[in-house]
Design a protein around this motif. Structure first.
Motif, PDB file in Angstrom:
ATOM      1  N   UNK A  64       0.852  -1.179   0.000  1.00  0.00           N
ATOM      2  CA  UNK A  64       0.000   0.000   0.000  1.00  0.00           C
ATOM      3  C   UNK A  64       0.892   1.234   0.000  1.00  0.00           C
ATOM      4  N   UNK A  65       0.737   2.067  -1.024  1.00  0.00           N
ATOM      5  CA  UNK A  65       1.456   3.324  -1.109  1.00  0.00           C
ATOM      6  C   UNK A  65       0.710   4.366  -0.271  1.00  0.00           C
ATOM      7  N   UNK A  66       1.326   4.845   0.793  1.00  0.00           N
ATOM      8  CA  UNK A  66       0.693   5.891   1.589  1.00  0.00           C
ATOM      9  C   UNK A  66       1.085   7.278   1.071  1.00  0.00           C
ATOM     10  N   UNK A  67       2.378   7.592   1.083  1.00  0.00           N
ATOM     11  CA  UNK A  67       2.833   8.893   0.579  1.00  0.00           C
ATOM     12  C   UNK A  67       4.352   8.886   0.550  1.00  0.00           C
ATOM     13  N   UNK A  68       4.924   9.451  -0.513  1.00  0.00           N
ATOM     14  CA  UNK A  68       6.372   9.552  -0.629  1.00  0.00           C
ATOM     15  C   UNK A  68       7.018   8.166  -0.525  1.00  0.00           C
ATOM     16  N   UNK A  69       7.923   7.949   0.445  1.00  0.00           N
ATOM     17  CA  UNK A  69       8.547   6.634   0.629  1.00  0.00           C
ATOM     18  C   UNK A  69       7.817   5.785   1.649  1.00  0.00           C
ATOM     19  N   UNK A  70       6.717   6.291   2.199  1.00  0.00           N
ATOM     20  CA  UNK A  70       5.987   5.580   3.251  1.00  0.00           C
ATOM     21  C   UNK A  70       5.017   4.588   2.622  1.00  0.00           C
ATOM     22  N   UNK A  71       5.281   3.312   2.860  1.00  0.00           N
ATOM     23  CA  UNK A  71       4.419   2.238   2.360  1.00  0.00           C
ATOM     24  C   UNK A  71       4.131   1.273   3.497  1.00  0.00           C
ATOM     25  N   UNK A  72       3.146   0.408   3.285  1.00  0.00           N
ATOM     26  CA  UNK A  72       2.897  -0.706   4.195  1.00  0.00           C
ATOM     27  C   UNK A  72       2.864  -1.982   3.368  1.00  0.00           C
ATOM     28  N   UNK A  73       3.670  -2.958   3.798  1.00  0.00           N
ATOM     29  CA  UNK A  73       3.756  -4.259   3.117  1.00  0.00           C
ATOM     30  C   UNK A  73       2.925  -5.255   3.908  1.00  0.00           C
ATOM     31  N   UNK A  74       1.969  -5.874   3.254  1.00  0.00           N
ATOM     32  CA  UNK A  74       1.122  -6.872   3.892  1.00  0.00           C
ATOM     33  C   UNK A  74       1.556  -8.264   3.439  1.00  0.00           C
ATOM     34  N   UNK A  75       1.931  -9.098   4.401  1.00  0.00           N
ATOM     35  CA  UNK A  75       2.333 -10.471   4.124  1.00  0.00           C
ATOM     36  C   UNK A  75       1.791 -11.359   5.230  1.00  0.00           C
ATOM     37  N   UNK A  76       0.710 -12.075   4.941  1.00  0.00           N
ATOM     38  CA  UNK A  76       0.101 -12.911   5.969  1.00  0.00           C
ATOM     39  C   UNK A  76      -0.276 -12.080   7.179  1.00  0.00           C
ATOM     40  N   UNK A  77       0.170 -12.494   8.392  1.00  0.00           N
ATOM     41  CA  UNK A  77      -0.175 -11.734   9.600  1.00  0.00           C
ATOM     42  C   UNK A  77       0.690 -10.499   9.813  1.00  0.00           C
ATOM     43  N   UNK A  78       1.671 -10.288   8.953  1.00  0.00           N
ATOM     44  CA  UNK A  78       2.636  -9.214   9.144  1.00  0.00           C
ATOM     45  C   UNK A  78       2.264  -8.008   8.278  1.00  0.00           C
ATOM     46  N   UNK A  79       2.278  -6.835   8.895  1.00  0.00           N
ATOM     47  CA  UNK A  79       1.966  -5.584   8.199  1.00  0.00           C
ATOM     48  C   UNK A  79       3.097  -4.606   8.527  1.00  0.00           C
ATOM     49  N   UNK A  80       3.994  -4.416   7.569  1.00  0.00           N
ATOM     50  CA  UNK A  80       5.278  -3.762   7.809  1.00  0.00           C
ATOM     51  C   UNK A  80       5.240  -2.338   7.267  1.00  0.00           C
ATOM     52  N   UNK A  81       5.317  -1.386   8.160  1.00  0.00           N
ATOM     53  CA  UNK A  81       5.374   0.030   7.800  1.00  0.00           C
ATOM     54  C   UNK A  81       6.820   0.396   7.467  1.00  0.00           C
ATOM     55  N   UNK A  82       7.014   1.102   6.366  1.00  0.00           N
ATOM     56  CA  UNK A  82       8.360   1.509   5.937  1.00  0.00           C
ATOM     57  C   UNK A  82       8.457   3.033   5.949  1.00  0.00           C
ATOM     58  N   UNK A  83       9.449   3.550   6.650  1.00  0.00           N
ATOM     59  CA  UNK A  83       9.829   4.966   6.616  1.00  0.00           C
ATOM     60  C   UNK A  83       8.636   5.914   6.804  1.00  0.00           C
ATOM     61  N   UNK A  84       8.069   5.939   8.010  1.00  0.00           N
ATOM     62  CA  UNK A  84       6.854   6.740   8.213  1.00  0.00           C
ATOM     63  C   UNK A  84       7.091   8.245   8.304  1.00  0.00           C
ATOM     64  N   UNK A  85       6.613   8.965   7.320  1.00  0.00           N
ATOM     65  CA  UNK A  85       6.455  10.415   7.375  1.00  0.00           C
ATOM     66  C   UNK A  85       4.950  10.666   7.484  1.00  0.00           C
ATOM     67  N   UNK A  86       4.498  11.053   8.663  1.00  0.00           N
ATOM     68  CA  UNK A  86       3.065  11.113   8.937  1.00  0.00           C
ATOM     69  C   UNK A  86       2.560  12.531   9.209  1.00  0.00           C
ATOM     70  N   UNK A  87       3.389  13.536   8.992  1.00  0.00           N
ATOM     71  CA  UNK A  87       2.998  14.920   9.249  1.00  0.00           C
ATOM     72  C   UNK A  87       1.864  15.359   8.332  1.00  0.00           C
ATOM     73  N   UNK A  88       1.126  16.360   8.781  1.00  0.00           N
ATOM     74  CA  UNK A  88       0.100  16.959   7.944  1.00  0.00           C
ATOM     75  C   UNK A  88       0.754  17.830   6.875  1.00  0.00           C
ATOM     76  N   UNK A  89       0.007  18.144   5.838  1.00  0.00           N
ATOM     77  CA  UNK A  89       0.497  18.963   4.733  1.00  0.00           C
ATOM     78  C   UNK A  89       1.077  20.288   5.255  1.00  0.00           C
ATOM     79  N   UNK A  90       2.238  20.657   4.745  1.00  0.00           N
ATOM     80  CA  UNK A  90       2.921  21.927   5.031  1.00  0.00           C
ATOM     81  C   UNK A  90       3.500  22.020   6.443  1.00  0.00           C
ATOM     82  N   UNK A  91       3.539  20.922   7.189  1.00  0.00           N
ATOM     83  CA  UNK A  91       4.026  20.981   8.569  1.00  0.00           C
ATOM     84  C   UNK A  91       5.548  20.979   8.667  1.00  0.00           C
TER      85      UNK A  91
END
Length: 265
Positions: A4-31
C-alpha cells in the motif's frame, strides 16, 4: 503480497499476519520545512496530505522498517511518525548505525546485526541490507546514505526495497544477481538547489526496469518539494521505452503475484 502506497517513501507491506510500515512520514500537509530555497516557490512539506485511508492502514501495522533517518531526513521519519511508533511501541527494525538515535526517541528498536549482504532472520524468513548511494559528488558526500533491504518471506515474492539511492553499480549488480520479484524504488529525481539528483529519476528507473525481471514499483513522487518527477512523466517514459513500471497513487494498493505480475486496486 500487498503493498500500500501511503505517501512519498511511506508504504505498508502486507504479508500474511505481518503488516510492515516503511519509513513513516506522517505529518500533515505543510508541517515540515522547504527543501528548496532558491526556486522562487519555497514549498513546505509534505506538499499533500496522507490519503483518507491512512488511519485504517496504520491501525493494522505490526512492524516498522527504517532505511535511514538521521541528518534531517524527515521524509523517512518525521516527528509525527516517531510519535506514532513510540505511542504504540511498534517493533522498529533498523541498522546498528540508526539504533541509538531511534532509542533516544523512545522507540522499540530491534537492530539488525552489523554487516551488509548477510541474510538475517526476519518474520520467519530472511532479510539483508543493500548499500545505498544517496547522491553523488559534494552533495552525496554530505548525505546520510542508509540502506536498502532485500526481504524473503515464506510463500511470498522476494522484495527489494532500494532505499534512497541513485542507480549505482552495486545496485545494478545486486538486482542482476538476485533478480527480486518485486523492486520498490524511489523515482522522484530529488535534488536540492545545488548539485544533481540524490535519488533515481526517470532515466535511472527505466534502466533498472530493463535489468530487473520482476515487478518494479516506483514511489517517492508528488509529495516532497524537491522531487520534480511526476507519476505521469514516469509512465509516459516507460511507455515510450516499452517497459512497465507501476507507479501507484497515494492510498493505492499493489498486489504482487509473481514476476512482472502486479494488480493495482
Amino acid at each position: 503480497m500487498r503493498i500500500i502506497q501511503l505517501r512519498n517513501a511511506t508504504i505498508v507491506i502486507h504479508s500474511g499476519p505481518h503488516h510492515i510500515l516503511v519509513d513513516p512520514m506522517l505529518a500533515t500537509k505543510d508541517a515540515l520545512p522547504a527543501l528548496r530555497l532558491f526556486d522562487g516557490k519555497r514549498l513546505r512539506n509534505p506538499t499533500v496530505e496522507l490519503p483518507q485511508s491512512a488511519g485504517a492502514v496504520l491501525d493494522e501495522v505490526t512492524h516498522c522498517l527504517i532505511t535511514h533517518c538521521q541528518k534531517g531526513h524527515f521524509d523517512h521519519l518525521d516527528r509525527a511518525g516517531a510519535r506514532w511508533l513510540r505511542e504504540r511501541q511498534v517493533p522498529v527494525i533498523c541498522t546498528p548505525h540508526d539504533s541509538e538515535h531511534l532509542r533516544q526517541l523512545g522507540l522499540n528498536v530491534l537492530p539488525l546485526a552489523d554487516g551488509h549482504a548477510q541474510p538475517q532472520p526476519f518474520l520467519g524468513g530472511a532479510i539483508r541490507t543493500v548499500r545505498c548511494r544517496h547522491g553523488r559528488g559534494l552533495v552525496g558526500a554530505a548525505m546520510e546514505h542508509g540502506v536498502g533491504y532485500f526481504i524473503e518471506l515464506p510463500g511470498e515474492p522476494s522484495l527489494y526495497l532500494s532505499g534512497d539511492t541513485v542507480l549505482t553499480d552495486d545496485v545494478r549488480a545486486f538486482v542482476r544477481a538476485h533478480q527480486p520479484q518485486v523492486c520498490v524504488v524511489p523515482a522522484g529525481g530529488a535534488r536540492f538547489d545545488l548539485g544533481g539528483e540524490i535519488i533515481m529519476g526517470v532515466d535511472e528507473v527505466i534502466e533498472l526496469t530493463r535489468i530487473a525481471q520482476g515487478t518494479v514499483v516506483a514511489n517517492h513522487m508528488e509529495a516532497i518539494s524537491h522531487c520534480p518527477v511526476t507519476r505521469e512523466q514516469l509512465r509516459e517514459a516507460a511507455s515510450r521505452d516499452g517497459v512497465r513500471v507501476v507507479a501507484p497513487a497515494d492510498g493505492e494498493t499493489v498486489t504482487v503475484l509473481g514476476d512482472r505480475d502486479a494488480l493495482r486496486a
